[in-house]
Design a protein around this motif. Structure first.
Motif, short mmCIF file in Angstrom:
data_model
loop_
_atom_site.label_atom_id
_atom_site.label_comp_id
_atom_site.label_asym_id
_atom_site.label_seq_id
_atom_site.Cartn_x
_atom_site.Cartn_y
_atom_site.Cartn_z
N PRO A 43 0.81 -1.23 0.00
CA PRO A 43 0.00 0.00 0.00
C PRO A 43 0.84 1.27 0.00
O PRO A 43 1.94 1.31 0.56
N GLU A 44 0.31 2.30 -0.65
CA GLU A 44 0.82 3.65 -0.52
C GLU A 44 0.06 4.32 0.62
O GLU A 44 -1.15 4.16 0.73
N LEU A 45 0.76 5.07 1.46
CA LEU A 45 0.16 5.58 2.69
C LEU A 45 0.28 7.10 2.78
O LEU A 45 1.32 7.67 2.47
N ALA A 78 -5.22 -5.77 5.35
CA ALA A 78 -4.34 -4.73 5.90
C ALA A 78 -4.79 -4.39 7.32
O ALA A 78 -5.99 -4.23 7.57
N THR A 79 -3.83 -4.29 8.23
CA THR A 79 -4.11 -3.91 9.61
C THR A 79 -3.54 -2.52 9.86
O THR A 79 -2.34 -2.28 9.63
N VAL A 97 0.60 0.61 8.77
CA VAL A 97 -0.21 -0.39 8.07
C VAL A 97 0.65 -1.63 7.85
O VAL A 97 1.75 -1.56 7.30
N ARG A 98 0.12 -2.75 8.31
CA ARG A 98 0.79 -4.03 8.08
C ARG A 98 0.07 -4.76 6.95
O ARG A 98 -1.15 -4.89 6.96
N HIS A 99 0.88 -5.23 5.99
CA HIS A 99 0.30 -5.86 4.80
C HIS A 99 1.21 -6.99 4.35
O HIS A 99 2.43 -6.95 4.58
N TRP A 100 0.64 -7.97 3.71
CA TRP A 100 1.42 -9.12 3.26
C TRP A 100 2.52 -8.73 2.28
O TRP A 100 3.51 -9.44 2.13
#
Length: 255
Positions: free
Chosen positions: A113-115, A143-144, A191-194
């Protein structure tokens, strides 16, 4: 692993510009749905929703079999049977198993992701506001999002949106944190993402000018006083010069 489906339907709506005439403006109605599960523990995620020009119209709470409109007013003008979404999820689950088998359990590349992190309104100290954490262009939709204030986790009042679909089959998600800006506070959203080895993080703190220090305030007071005295002296000199000039003009000449 995930299976995605949906349809983006282009619409042409007639708009009128005063004094110019009618123009055609394109809009997109998007049906976005997904069913996915992890390869480890048997955990699955699914979602079904409709979006108009990237704004959510509604999504279906699958466990409760209930249609949730983004704004309650939408439900007064339209309706959607949640049972249809449940049927789509059953088909998606079956298709996912077939695709896993046919692909020899290979996975699609993840997209990180872009944040972005920003306040909803112009910031003033001690005035309630909302921080917005915007995660965009990621896949799969797992996404967390976590908030911190001065290093401490914040969860009270936080609201997370559902996953919003995009025409390019990527996703976006938004998290909202109500807060009261105070000088020196530092906020962060992670953000935590795979697709990322660690959390993707952004930080934010109020950008408010520092109040003048006591020494600088005293200095400016002294400067103001000096300027005032100089102005009074200059004014007095001009008055005395004018008085002398008038007196000289009135002196009687020699006979």
């Amino acid at each position: 692993m995930a299976v995605l489906s949906g349809a983006a339907v282009p619409l042409l709506l007639l708009g009128v510009l005063g004094g110019v005439g009618a123009v055609l403006k394109p809009h997109v109605l998007l049906q976005a749905e997904f069913y996915q599960r992890s390869e480890g523990p048997d955990k699955a995620w699914a979602q079904f929703g409709f979006h108009f020009d990237a704004d959510e119209l509604f999504h279906v709470e699958l466990d409760a079999a209930q249609t949730v409109w983004r704004l309650p007013e939408f439900g007064r003008f339209a309706s959607f049977e949640a049972q249809g979404a449940l049927q789509n999820m059953a088909v998606g689950k079956q298709n996912l198993e077939v695709m896993i088998s046919n692909s020899n359990r290979s996975q699609q590349d993840f997209v990180t992701p872009e944040l972005a992190l920003f306040p909803a309104e112009a910031v003033s100290l001690e005035e309630p506001n909302v921080l917005i954490c915007y995660a965009d262009k990621f896949w799969p939709p797992v996404a967390t999002m976590e908030w911190r204030r001065n290093g401490a986790v914040v969860s009270e009042g936080v609201y997370d949106s559902v996953y919003y679909g995009r025409p390019d089959l990527l996703f976006r998600k938004i998290s909202y944190l109500p807060f009261v800006p105070q000088r020196g506070d530092v906020y962060s959203c992670a953000v935590r993402h795979w697709g990322a080895e660690g959390p993707v993080q952004r930080m934010w703190e109020p950008e408010v000018p520092e109040p003048p220090s006591e020494s600088s305030a005293t200095l400016w007071c002294a400067v103001g006083l000096a300027v005032g005295i100089a102005g009074i002296a200059a004014g007095t000199a001009l008055i005395l010069r004018a008085v002398r000039r008038n007196a000289a003009n009135r002196q009687p000449g020699l006979l």
